[in-house]
Design a protein around this motif. Structure first.
Motif, mmCIF file in Angstrom:
data_model
loop_
_atom_site.group_PDB
_atom_site.id
_atom_site.type_symbol
_atom_site.label_atom_id
_atom_site.label_comp_id
_atom_site.label_asym_id
_atom_site.label_seq_id
_atom_site.Cartn_x
_atom_site.Cartn_y
_atom_site.Cartn_z
ATOM 1 N N ASN A 95 1.109 -0.931 -0.112
ATOM 2 C CA ASN A 95 -0.322 -0.292 0.225
ATOM 3 C C ASN A 95 0.837 1.464 0.152
ATOM 4 O OD1 ASN A 95 -3.094 -1.012 -0.438
ATOM 5 N ND2 ASN A 95 -2.728 -0.605 2.314
ATOM 6 N N LEU A 96 1.714 1.404 0.421
ATOM 7 C CA LEU A 96 2.466 2.819 0.828
ATOM 8 C C LEU A 96 2.969 2.799 -0.238
ATOM 9 C CD1 LEU A 96 3.861 4.905 2.556
ATOM 10 C CD2 LEU A 96 6.116 3.604 3.954
ATOM 11 N N GLY A 97 4.012 1.700 -1.302
ATOM 12 C CA GLY A 97 4.506 1.839 -2.190
ATOM 13 C C GLY A 97 4.328 2.752 -3.878
ATOM 14 N N ALA A 98 2.333 1.961 -3.368
ATOM 15 C CA ALA A 98 1.589 2.311 -4.429
ATOM 16 C C ALA A 98 1.020 3.952 -4.036
ATOM 17 C CB ALA A 98 -0.208 1.273 -4.954
ATOM 18 N N ILE A 99 0.488 4.160 -3.255
ATOM 19 C CA ILE A 99 0.539 5.501 -2.316
ATOM 20 C C ILE A 99 1.776 6.497 -3.067
ATOM 21 C CG2 ILE A 99 -0.145 6.729 -0.892
ATOM 22 C CD1 ILE A 99 -1.403 5.065 0.738
ATOM 23 N N LEU A 100 3.381 5.978 -2.929
ATOM 24 C CA LEU A 100 3.740 7.378 -3.858
ATOM 25 C C LEU A 100 4.047 6.925 -3.988
ATOM 26 C CD1 LEU A 100 6.247 6.272 -0.687
ATOM 27 C CD2 LEU A 100 5.404 7.799 -0.174
ATOM 28 N N ARG A 101 3.536 5.941 -5.616
ATOM 29 C CA ARG A 101 3.309 6.107 -6.529
ATOM 30 C C ARG A 101 2.591 6.867 -7.448
ATOM 31 N NH1 ARG A 101 2.962 0.523 -11.214
ATOM 32 N NH2 ARG A 101 3.262 1.386 -12.496
ATOM 33 N N THR A 102 0.986 6.796 -6.610
ATOM 34 C CA THR A 102 0.152 7.663 -6.937
ATOM 35 C C THR A 102 0.702 8.769 -7.063
ATOM 36 O OG1 THR A 102 -1.502 5.862 -6.762
ATOM 37 C CG2 THR A 102 -2.183 8.139 -6.482
ATOM 38 N N ALA A 103 1.205 9.575 -5.890
ATOM 39 C CA ALA A 103 1.511 10.803 -5.813
ATOM 40 C C ALA A 103 2.654 11.364 -6.355
ATOM 41 C CB ALA A 103 2.545 10.898 -4.072
ATOM 42 N N ALA A 104 3.355 10.908 -7.062
ATOM 43 C CA ALA A 104 4.536 11.368 -7.559
ATOM 44 C C ALA A 104 4.093 11.297 -9.086
ATOM 45 C CB ALA A 104 5.183 10.031 -8.110
ATOM 46 N N ALA A 105 3.054 10.561 -9.517
ATOM 47 C CA ALA A 105 2.153 10.103 -10.279
ATOM 48 C C ALA A 105 0.932 12.329 -10.897
ATOM 49 C CB ALA A 105 1.089 9.592 -11.166
ATOM 50 N N ALA A 106 0.366 12.211 -9.738
ATOM 51 C CA ALA A 106 -0.649 13.650 -9.465
ATOM 52 C C ALA A 106 0.321 14.670 -9.003
ATOM 53 C CB ALA A 106 -1.216 13.331 -8.078
ATOM 54 N N GLY A 107 1.691 14.272 -9.609
ATOM 55 C CA GLY A 107 2.642 16.045 -9.547
ATOM 56 C C GLY A 107 2.966 16.183 -7.842
ATOM 57 N N ILE A 108 2.723 15.760 -6.864
ATOM 58 C CA ILE A 108 3.112 15.460 -5.416
ATOM 59 C C ILE A 108 4.820 15.642 -4.828
ATOM 60 C CG2 ILE A 108 2.992 14.994 -3.185
ATOM 61 C CD1 ILE A 108 0.663 16.266 -4.149
ATOM 62 N N GLN A 109 5.393 16.633 -4.721
ATOM 63 C CA GLN A 109 6.626 17.000 -4.182
ATOM 64 C C GLN A 109 7.165 16.742 -2.838
ATOM 65 O OE1 GLN A 109 7.589 20.391 -5.680
ATOM 66 N NE2 GLN A 109 7.699 19.827 -7.599
ATOM 67 N N ASP A 110 6.062 16.458 -1.901
ATOM 68 C CA ASP A 110 6.931 16.061 -0.503
ATOM 69 C C ASP A 110 6.175 14.964 -0.152
ATOM 70 O OD1 ASP A 110 8.998 17.771 0.938
ATOM 71 O OD2 ASP A 110 7.893 19.513 -1.150
ATOM 72 N N ALA A 111 5.985 14.416 0.613
ATOM 73 C CA ALA A 111 4.746 12.555 2.031
ATOM 74 C C ALA A 111 6.004 13.047 2.997
ATOM 75 C CB ALA A 111 6.004 11.380 0.180
ATOM 76 N N LEU A 112 5.328 13.503 3.678
ATOM 77 C CA LEU A 112 4.944 12.978 5.148
ATOM 78 C C LEU A 112 4.650 11.633 5.160
ATOM 79 C CD1 LEU A 112 5.217 16.125 4.954
ATOM 80 C CD2 LEU A 112 4.949 16.617 6.429
ATOM 81 N N LEU A 113 5.764 11.450 6.647
ATOM 82 C CA LEU A 113 5.300 9.954 7.480
ATOM 83 C C LEU A 113 5.779 9.836 8.268
ATOM 84 C CD1 LEU A 113 5.853 9.499 3.862
ATOM 85 C CD2 LEU A 113 7.324 6.598 4.451
ATOM 86 N N SER A 114 4.645 9.068 9.028
ATOM 87 C CA SER A 114 4.635 9.622 10.887
ATOM 88 C C SER A 114 5.327 8.595 11.225
ATOM 89 C CB SER A 114 3.538 9.235 11.093
ATOM 90 O OG SER A 114 2.938 7.079 11.731
ATOM 91 N N PRO A 115 6.175 8.177 11.974
ATOM 92 C CA PRO A 115 7.266 7.148 12.750
ATOM 93 C C PRO A 115 6.424 5.716 13.007
ATOM 94 C CG PRO A 115 6.958 8.919 14.554
ATOM 95 C CD PRO A 115 5.787 9.322 13.222
ATOM 96 N N GLY A 116 4.775 5.740 12.659
ATOM 97 C CA GLY A 116 4.328 4.708 12.568
ATOM 98 C C GLY A 116 3.718 4.054 11.604
#
Length: 266
Positions: free
Chosen positions: A128-149
């Protein structure tokens, strides 16, 4: 090309540890990429590899041979391994014949966020995390913040699911979400099924948004939910009550992209 045949070789042992242990990845500050696609994406993005390990079978692939040639003459050491040895190292059930190690990037410097960004709270499933990051990059998002969990962003399974997205994002791991969002100039939107939630398609999303998403099942923690300036629901006229978090991310990010592209600024 250096030939290694023993499974007890120190380099082989280190690569095997990196592929299978989050603790070793943190300790050594390294991780591994499995497959020609990911390695090509890293090289195209200007990343430096430490080692490139290729199996005997992998050397039969013209694509893999080209990658070895790209690394020749650089600081990357090219290794030739028996198929069985590479299979023992590889983090996947069906090895692709090539694997690379690399140094983990330095944590991005603290900064004041002014554009849209992705904020993840407790997303532990690697796929899920990898797929979400892939979606974010495809949508033009530049920053992803991940909580300690959250799962370790640079784990091989997350990298594999991200399909190269890691090299197009600034990934802030173990982020203090409250501190990072303090003073954020845009909306902070959290997907949540609440009585006060707004319909996603009724919102003006053209300005910057910090998108908050939580883990499967549990959703956002109370602390993360409290950071939201508004709660959002995705309309679901069907008979199901919820969506996979990856699907929710895609719907929200691409609705914002649609509005930014198709709606005139007023």
């Amino acid at each position: 090309m250096k030939a290694i045949t023993s499974r007890d070789n120190p380099t082989v042992r280190r690569l095997r540890a990196l592929a299978g242990s989050a603790r070793e990845r943190r300790k050594l500050g390294q991780s591994v990429l499995d497959g020609a696609h990911l390695i090509t994406a890293a090289l195209d993005a200007g990343w430096t590899l430490r080692e490139l390990a290729i199996s005997e079978q992998g050397l039969q692939s013209a694509e893999i041979v080209r990658l070895a040639e790209r690394c020749a003459g650089t600081s990357c050491e090219v290794l030739r391994l028996p198929d069985a040895v590479l299979a023992q190292i590889s983090p996947v059930d069906t090895p692709a014949g090539i694997l690379a190690s690399f140094d983990l990037p330095a944590e991005p410097a603290p900064r004041a966020f002014t554009d849209s960004l992705l904020v993840l709270d407790g997303v532990q499933d690697a796929g899920n995390l990898g797929a979400i990051l892939r979606t974010a990059a495809a949508a033009g998002i530049q920053d992803a913040l991940l909580s300690p969990g959250c799962a370790q962003a640079w784990a091989p399974r997350v990298l594999r699911a991200g399909m190269g997205a890691h090299f197009a994002l600034r990934i802030h791991e173990r982020a203090d979400l409250a501190a990072a969002l303090a003073g954020y100039p845009g909306q902070v939107l959290a997907t949540a099924l609440r009585d006060d939630s707004w319909d996603l398609y009724e919102l003006d999303l053209r300005a910057p948004v910090a998108w908050l998403f939580g883990a499967e099942g549990q959703g956002l923690s109370p602390e993360a939910l409290a950071l939201a300036s508004r709660h959002v629901r995705i309309p679901m006229p069907g008979r199901l009550e919820s969506l996979n978090v990856g699907a929710a991310v895609a719907i929200c990010l691409f609705e914002q992209l649609r509005q930014r592209r198709d709606m005139p600024t007023r």
